[in-house]
Design a protein around this motif. Sequence first.
Motif, PDB file in Angstrom:
ATOM      1  N   PRO A   7     -20.350  11.660 102.529  1.00 55.46           N
ATOM      2  CA  PRO A   7     -21.044  12.323 101.433  1.00 55.46           C
ATOM      3  C   PRO A   7     -20.910  11.491 100.153  1.00 55.46           C
ATOM      4  O   PRO A   7     -19.900  10.806  99.954  1.00 55.46           O
ATOM      5  CB  PRO A   7     -20.313  13.658 101.288  1.00 55.46           C
ATOM      6  CG  PRO A   7     -19.611  13.860 102.596  1.00 55.46           C
ATOM      7  CD  PRO A   7     -19.265  12.496 103.086  1.00 55.46           C
ATOM      8  N   TYR A  80     -21.568  14.850 110.087  1.00 56.84           N
ATOM      9  CA  TYR A  80     -22.984  14.986 109.756  1.00 56.84           C
ATOM     10  C   TYR A  80     -23.280  16.368 109.170  1.00 56.84           C
ATOM     11  O   TYR A  80     -24.179  16.513 108.336  1.00 56.84           O
ATOM     12  CB  TYR A  80     -23.836  14.735 110.994  1.00 56.84           C
ATOM     13  CG  TYR A  80     -23.754  13.300 111.476  1.00 56.84           C
ATOM     14  CD1 TYR A  80     -24.657  12.344 111.031  1.00 56.84           C
ATOM     15  CD2 TYR A  80     -22.751  12.898 112.360  1.00 56.84           C
ATOM     16  CE1 TYR A  80     -24.566  11.018 111.453  1.00 56.84           C
ATOM     17  CE2 TYR A  80     -22.657  11.584 112.788  1.00 56.84           C
ATOM     18  CZ  TYR A  80     -23.569  10.644 112.333  1.00 56.84           C
ATOM     19  OH  TYR A  80     -23.477   9.335 112.744  1.00 56.84           O
ATOM     20  N   LEU A  83     -23.012  16.758 105.287  1.00 55.92           N
ATOM     21  CA  LEU A  83     -23.899  15.951 104.442  1.00 55.92           C
ATOM     22  C   LEU A  83     -24.877  16.793 103.638  1.00 55.92           C
ATOM     23  O   LEU A  83     -25.415  16.352 102.631  1.00 55.92           O
ATOM     24  CB  LEU A  83     -24.657  14.928 105.290  1.00 55.92           C
ATOM     25  CG  LEU A  83     -23.803  13.854 105.979  1.00 55.92           C
ATOM     26  CD1 LEU A  83     -24.688  12.917 106.783  1.00 55.92           C
ATOM     27  CD2 LEU A  83     -22.973  13.071 104.951  1.00 55.92           C
ATOM     28  N   ASP A  84     -25.150  18.024 104.101  1.00 53.43           N
ATOM     29  CA  ASP A  84     -26.013  18.921 103.326  1.00 53.43           C
ATOM     30  C   ASP A  84     -25.666  20.362 103.646  1.00 53.43           C
ATOM     31  O   ASP A  84     -24.783  20.634 104.462  1.00 53.43           O
ATOM     32  CB  ASP A  84     -27.501  18.641 103.570  1.00 53.43           C
ATOM     33  CG  ASP A  84     -27.892  18.789 105.028  1.00 53.43           C
ATOM     34  OD1 ASP A  84     -27.647  19.871 105.595  1.00 53.43           O
ATOM     35  OD2 ASP A  84     -28.447  17.840 105.595  1.00 53.43           O
TER      36      ASP A  84
END
Length: 267
Positions: A7, A80, A83-84
């Motif tokens: 990140p 992963y 990351l959002d």
Amino acid sequence: MTTIPMPANEIERLRALYRLDIVDNKPSAGFERVCRVAQKMFSVPMALVTLLDADCQWLPASIGVGDLTKTSREHAFCNYTILDDGVLVVPDAHADERFSSNPYVTGAPFIRFYAGAPLVTQPGIRIGSLCVLDTVPREFDATQRATLEGLARLVVDEMWIHHLELSGKLDGGTAPVPPLRAELDFDMALTSEQIRGARALLNWSVRELAEASGISSSTIKRIEMNGIDTVRTDSVEAARRALEDAGVQFSSPAGSKVGLRQQGRLA
């Protein structure tokens, strides 16, 4: 060596994780309760709460992966996920180049399906995930994604409660946490697990349920931590009414997985 996606705010993210003082402490029993609800809701063999520090993926709670408590971070699907803010879905890890050679895909526990919701402690800060896994490929629809996000919010609530307990700042509710039920075979007597599941269906935070029911956030937290017998009956009934007014039905119909319904759909 596997390249780990990072990140943009990794340093800030790690500081937030370490401030919670949660990685090296005894995990809250509430984490495992949420894992068990997730496992039952989605009919999967594995459910995990994960925390990602600089080098490791920690598993403060898990169902279906034996005694595994941490892994190398380089092999974590959750790299992963953080990351959002959305739910990461991997329908078939064998067909995804990010994970096809992962040792937990090619070897035990032989992950094929993964869905993970990030644990968001403040905007942009994601310290880990709540994830469900299977050994066969699967799809994951929008309703399921929303439910997993709701459950992830419960995990974050549990983390703050755990942090407050460690720091001695949690007011009220000193009764021990009751042992986990072997099965979520709900009857018409409301349970703390049902309240957790209902909040997840509605994607409500503790604060939102408190506002809807007119009882305090600490009372909601005490119900969910220690069971309905640790608070007044009228408080439990106020929570029930608020959840039912929002469209949740508490029941145990044939085919129900956790004894909840919403808008005509089994949960």
